[in-house]
Design an enzyme around this catalytic site. Structure first.
Site, PDB file in Angstrom:
ATOM      1  N   ASP A 483       0.802  -1.221   0.000  1.00 24.33           N
ATOM      2  CA  ASP A 483       0.000   0.000   0.000  1.00 24.33           C
ATOM      3  C   ASP A 483       0.832   1.268   0.000  1.00 24.33           C
ATOM      4  O   ASP A 483       0.309   2.363  -0.201  1.00 24.33           O
ATOM      5  CB  ASP A 483      -0.851   0.039   1.279  1.00 24.33           C
ATOM      6  CG  ASP A 483      -2.161  -0.675   1.098  1.00 24.33           C
ATOM      7  OD1 ASP A 483      -2.632  -0.779  -0.029  1.00 24.33           O
ATOM      8  OD2 ASP A 483      -2.712  -1.133   2.124  1.00 24.33           O
TER       9      ASP A 483
HETATM   10  C1  BGC Z   1       0.468   1.235   6.276  1.00 24.84           C
HETATM   11  C2  BGC Z   1       0.204   0.009   5.462  1.00 24.84           C
HETATM   12  C3  BGC Z   1      -1.270  -0.192   5.295  1.00 24.84           C
HETATM   13  C4  BGC Z   1      -1.968   1.072   4.854  1.00 24.84           C
HETATM   14  C5  BGC Z   1      -3.463   0.836   4.893  1.00 24.84           C
HETATM   15  C6  BGC Z   1      -0.262   2.425   5.705  1.00 24.84           C
HETATM   16  O1  BGC Z   1      -0.037   3.547   6.509  1.00 24.84           O
HETATM   17  O2  BGC Z   1       1.866   1.465   6.304  1.00 24.84           O
HETATM   18  O3  BGC Z   1       0.799  -1.113   6.064  1.00 24.84           O
HETATM   19  O4  BGC Z   1      -1.491  -1.203   4.356  1.00 24.84           O
HETATM   20  O5  BGC Z   1      -1.632   2.161   5.659  1.00 24.84           O
HETATM   21  O6  BGC Z   1      -4.213   1.929   4.672  1.00 24.84           O
HETATM   22  C1  NOJ Z   2      -1.279  -3.726   5.620  1.00 24.10           C
HETATM   23  C2  NOJ Z   2      -2.508  -3.757   4.773  1.00 24.10           C
HETATM   24  O1  NOJ Z   2      -3.604  -4.173   5.551  1.00 24.10           O
HETATM   25  C3  NOJ Z   2      -2.341  -4.668   3.600  1.00 24.10           C
HETATM   26  O2  NOJ Z   2      -3.475  -4.601   2.784  1.00 24.10           O
HETATM   27  C4  NOJ Z   2      -1.116  -4.321   2.833  1.00 24.10           C
HETATM   28  O3  NOJ Z   2      -0.964  -5.288   1.815  1.00 24.10           O
HETATM   29  C5  NOJ Z   2       0.114  -4.301   3.710  1.00 24.10           C
HETATM   30  N1  NOJ Z   2      -0.109  -3.448   4.830  1.00 24.10           N
HETATM   31  C6  NOJ Z   2       1.361  -3.846   2.985  1.00 24.10           C
HETATM   32  O4  NOJ Z   2       1.320  -2.482   2.704  1.00 24.10           O
END
Ligand code: BGC
Ligand code: NOJ
Length: 811
Positions: A483
């Site tokens: 993400d």
């Molecule tokens: C986090 C990710 C996550 C995303 C979800 C980010 O701030 O680092 O791990 O998947 O938010 O919205």
């Molecule tokens: C947490 C999120 O929930 C997931 O959807 C994502 O793939 C990972 N972070 C990596 O960014």
């Protein structure tokens, strides 16, 4: 250093000091009503949706930490203590916390009074039961003042924590004997209220926080507890709470229990009131009557234990490797249930108001859950698919209460559609229930536009296939699995969401990771087409997949590993040409799992590069070198300090991909070594470094660039749970559901002499004994089924109800 131990016989983790490095929590409830409870009694409760139906408050960034919870206070002649130590923090003579399957028991002892607080959510009811058992272990009679305490949330947790100008005036309660009803907004549009009751007549009660705690007091030392009695306050606005008080005497050796309950009640609109302004309590009274006695509570506890016994009996391992057995047979599956229920909504790190159910998250969670309750997996797949758009793209999140897509985040995460294929194919391999593909499913939750689930999968495949970029690799859109790799975002203003800033349709930025997914899950889709005799469709799908595979081996290849992506200017990401972020973990794992580069030696080279450049004693980091500056063209990933989260943290979720990939190449020793590094039971001894619970996975562990290398964060709600279960059960131990039945094809460390697995599959029970007399890592020499040899590794399908003895010799 440890702060407790596994009690395998009772299937519990036993914590023996309240001063754990962080609150160590458990989840109660598995269907509608959920409570989180920490080892000191902190936590909160909600019904179905942690944002929209929150029963009790929780303040995440509070200091001191973890003050809100399911509280019991004992005032023993001026000494005030809690069975779980917090919030009074009076030193206890004895303390233990037992976190078990859907229940937690806090036991405290002080000056000869023992108190056990037993919390669980019964099967089939929307309530939490808290049974307090007090025992006088001394030779003299003892008089105590005992209090309960919860702080109600005014339902919508987001509004509750921000809209004070209204909320300080809306709070309402009713009290009838020992039942405290929280009915804020019931007078208008709500059809639900909460009830916090006790099965014992109260001496006094409070429902106003100001009265119970004192305006300038707090939960550590509530004024009422200090005074030894409540003031029978009725809350009008401000902060409604529920507090019971009992003045009681215990004879020497006497034991007494008080049963508390926190319930959620919904009434049909026409039956909301029993008299003007008075809520209809019939359903609450019926609920209270179900847990009025110890015998009833014992029976509910037994029903819960039977439920878990039955669920877990479908996948049991005995390997002689104690840590492995307890993770596979118990804790990993338990966490899979929790992630299935919660997605990423409510934990001690996820506020429950940030997001609902993630599309990709829920699809992946299913991979580790589908064998437990296939019918619930089926229902979930159909719910998720209904948030897909007609062009095959999908909402990124949806609310569990409404099951509708979240339009504030919208769509454009280009890996999402393929995860729908991944989980549906997993469901079919598990169940053989092909009827799911014929189910009509809405697009964008609009039932008038429903099409079969198979048509949804077709749109998923087609979406990726028709969104390729200049190198013939899939376009990344807003982001793929990572993400934080936001290649079309270009955010310059603080506070802008990396998730939704910038266009999702960037026509240049491509993802090698999605390419790997397309090859892996595209082939799974083609297999479904084969099965349905859609021969031409299968062939044309394979042609499209082959082209993306070729693009991955050429444009996606950097010389010694797979590149990560191409940015919006067409420049490579995850390449030796980059100054930082030269190699990323995700494409190495996903592409090798897809079999890309197996014949050409590229897969072997990629995994070698991972070992050389990304491996650490605590797991494999996400990328190297870490980004030291913010990069407009990369987005959130470069916003984190080096070593944290996606910027070179050990992101546990993709460690199993590397382990799975190693098994694809037959490297059992290395696969298991990678598995162990992040596996909670194997790192219990370094809990002071790791800090989060030693019985569940965390989302991330700080990487070697971080000052706190080895420290974990964001425990419980992570796709790591599902993926490590898939990794260990299917890729390492090799018990693999296929469309045609169960296959046994392990890839294990050569030191593992053998193991037995009990696996329930399509209604039959397989007892599988694997022996490794030649100390190999991979390769099946012979298989017998009920004593008769079979050719190959695919077990013949047994009928539901049958019990099958399987013997597998490796060599
Ligand atoms: C986090 C990710 C996550 C995303 C979800 C980010 O701030 O680092 O791990 O998947 O938010 O919205
Ligand atoms: C947490 C999120 O929930 C997931 O959807 C994502 O793939 C990972 N972070 C990596 O960014």
């Amino acid at each position: 250093m440890r702060f407790g131990h596994f009690d395998d016989a009772r299937r519990e983790y036993v914590i023996d000091t309240p001063r754990t490095p962080l609150p160590w929590i458990n989840y109660l409830g598995s269907e509608d009503f959920f409570s989180l409870v920490s080892n000191t009694g902190g936590g909160y409760s909600f019904y179905r949706d942690a944002r929209l139906r929150r029963l009790t408050r929780y303040r995440y960034n509070n200091s001191p930490l973890d003050m809100d919870g399911h509280r019991i206070y004992i005032n023993d002649g001026g000494t005030i203590w809690n069975p779980g130590w917090q919030p009074a923090k009076t030193e206890l003579d004895r303390y233990t916390c037992r976190h078990g399957l859907g229940y937690t028991i806090l036991q405290g002892e002080k000056n000869g009074i023992a108190a056990a607080q037993e919390l669980f959510v019964p099967r089939g009811d929307a309530c939490e039961i808290d049974r307090l058992t007090l025992e006088n272990k001394t030779a003299a009679p003892r008089t105590l003042d005992v209090f309960s305490y919860v702080e109600f949330c005014l339902w919508d947790a987001m509004d509750d924590s921000s809209n004070f100008q209204r909320n300080f005036s809306t709070g309402e309660v009713e009290v009838v004997e020992s039942a405290i009803y929280h009915k804020t907004e019931y007078r208008e549009r709500r059809d639900h209220y909460a009830v916090f009751w006790a099965n014992t007549p109260v001496t006094s009660f409070d429902t106003s926080r100001d009265a119970f705690c004192g305006v300038y007091g707090g939960p550590a030392a509530p004024e009422a507890v200090k005074a030894g009695h409540c003031s029978n306050s009725i809350a009008h606005g401000w902060a409604p709470v529920g507090a019971h008080h009992f003045h009681l005497t215990l004879a020497p050796g006497e034991k007494k229990s008080i049963i508390f309950g926190l319930g959620y009640i919904e009434n049909p609109v026409g039956e909301k009131f029993s008299a003007p302004g008075i809520i209809n309590k019939a359903r609450a009274e019926a609920m209270m009557a179900r847990y009025a006695t110890d015998a009833q509570v014992d029976a509910a506890r037994r029903a819960l234990a039977d439920y878990w016994q039955e669920l877990l009996s479908g996948w049991q391992l005995t390997s002689g490797e104690e840590k492995l057995d307890r993770m596979v047979s118990l804790w990993n599956q338990y966490q899979c249930m929790v992630t299935f229920n919660m997605s990423r909504s409510a934990s001690y790190y996820e506020s429950g108001i940030g997001r609902g159910m993630g599309f990709r998250d829920s699809c992946q969670d299913l991979l580790g859950f589908v064998h437990m309750i296939p019918s619930r997996a089926r229902e979930r797949i159909l719910d998720i698919a209904a948030t897909q758009f007609e062009d095959g793209s999908t909402y990124h999140q949806y609310q569990p209460l409404t099951k509708k897509g979240n339009s504030d985040v919208g769509s454009g995460f280009n890996d999402d559609p393929l995860w729908l294929i991944a989980c549906t194919a997993a469901y079919l391999r598990e169940t053989g229930d092909w009827s799911i593909l014929d189910e009509p499913v809405a697009f964008d939750n609009d039932v008038t536009r429903a099409q079969s689930l198979m048509e949804h999968l077709r749109r998923s495949f087609r979406y990726t296939h028709t969104h390729l970029g200049p190198h013939g690799l899939p376009l990344i859109g807003r982001a793929d699995w990572n993400d934080c790799l936001n290649l079309n975002c270009f955010s310059e203003h603080p506070g802008e969401s990396f998730q939704i800033t910038g266009p999702s349709e960037g026509p240049v930025a491509e993802s090698v990771f999605i390419a790997g997914m397309f090859v892996k899950y595209g082939r799974e889709y083609a297999e479904l087409c084969d099965h349905l005799h859609l021969t031409e469709e299968a062939a044309s799908a394979r042609t499209a997949i082959d082209a993306v595979e070729q693009a991955t081996l050429t444009a996606g290849w950097d010389g010694a590993w797979f590149r990560r992506a191409y940015d919006a200017f067409g420049a490579p990401v995850g390449s030796r040409e980059c100054d930082e972020g030269q190699i990323f973990i995700e494409p190495q794992g996903m592409c090798v799992m897809a079999g890309i580069g197996r014949e050409t030696g590229q897969a072997e080279a990629a995994l070698k590069s991972v070992e050389e450049r990304l491996d650490t004693p605590y797991g494999v980091v996400l990328l190297q070198p870490a980004y030291t500056t913010y990069r407009l063209n990369l987005g959130e990933i470069s916003s984190y300090p080096p070593g944290y989260k996606e910027n070179a943290g050990i992101f546990c979720h993709n460690n199993p991909w590397i382990s799975c990939a190693e098994t694809v190449l037959g490297h059992g020793d290395r696969a298991f070594a990678v598995y162990k590094k992040t596996c909670p039971a194997y790192i219990e001894d370094i809990s002071e470094i790791h800090r989060t619970e030693p019985y569940v996975y965390s989302q991330m562990v700080a990487g070697r660039d971080a000052p706190t290398f080895g420290e974990a964060k964001n425990s419980w709600l992570t796709g790591t749970a599902a993926w490590t279960f898939v990794n260990v059960s299917q890729y390492i131990l090799g018990i693999q559901p296929t469309l045609d039945g169960l296959r046994v094809d392990p890839c294990i460390p050569h030191t593992l002499a053998g193991y037995t697995v009990t696996r329930r599959y399509r209604g039959a029970v397989y007892h599988i004994r694997v022996e490794n007399p030649h100390a190999v890592q991979k390769g099946v020499q012979s298989v017998t089924v009920n004593g008769a040899p079979i050719a190959g590794t695919l077990l013949p399908l047994a009928k539901a109800g049958e019990s099958v003895e399987v013997s597998v010799i490796l060599g």
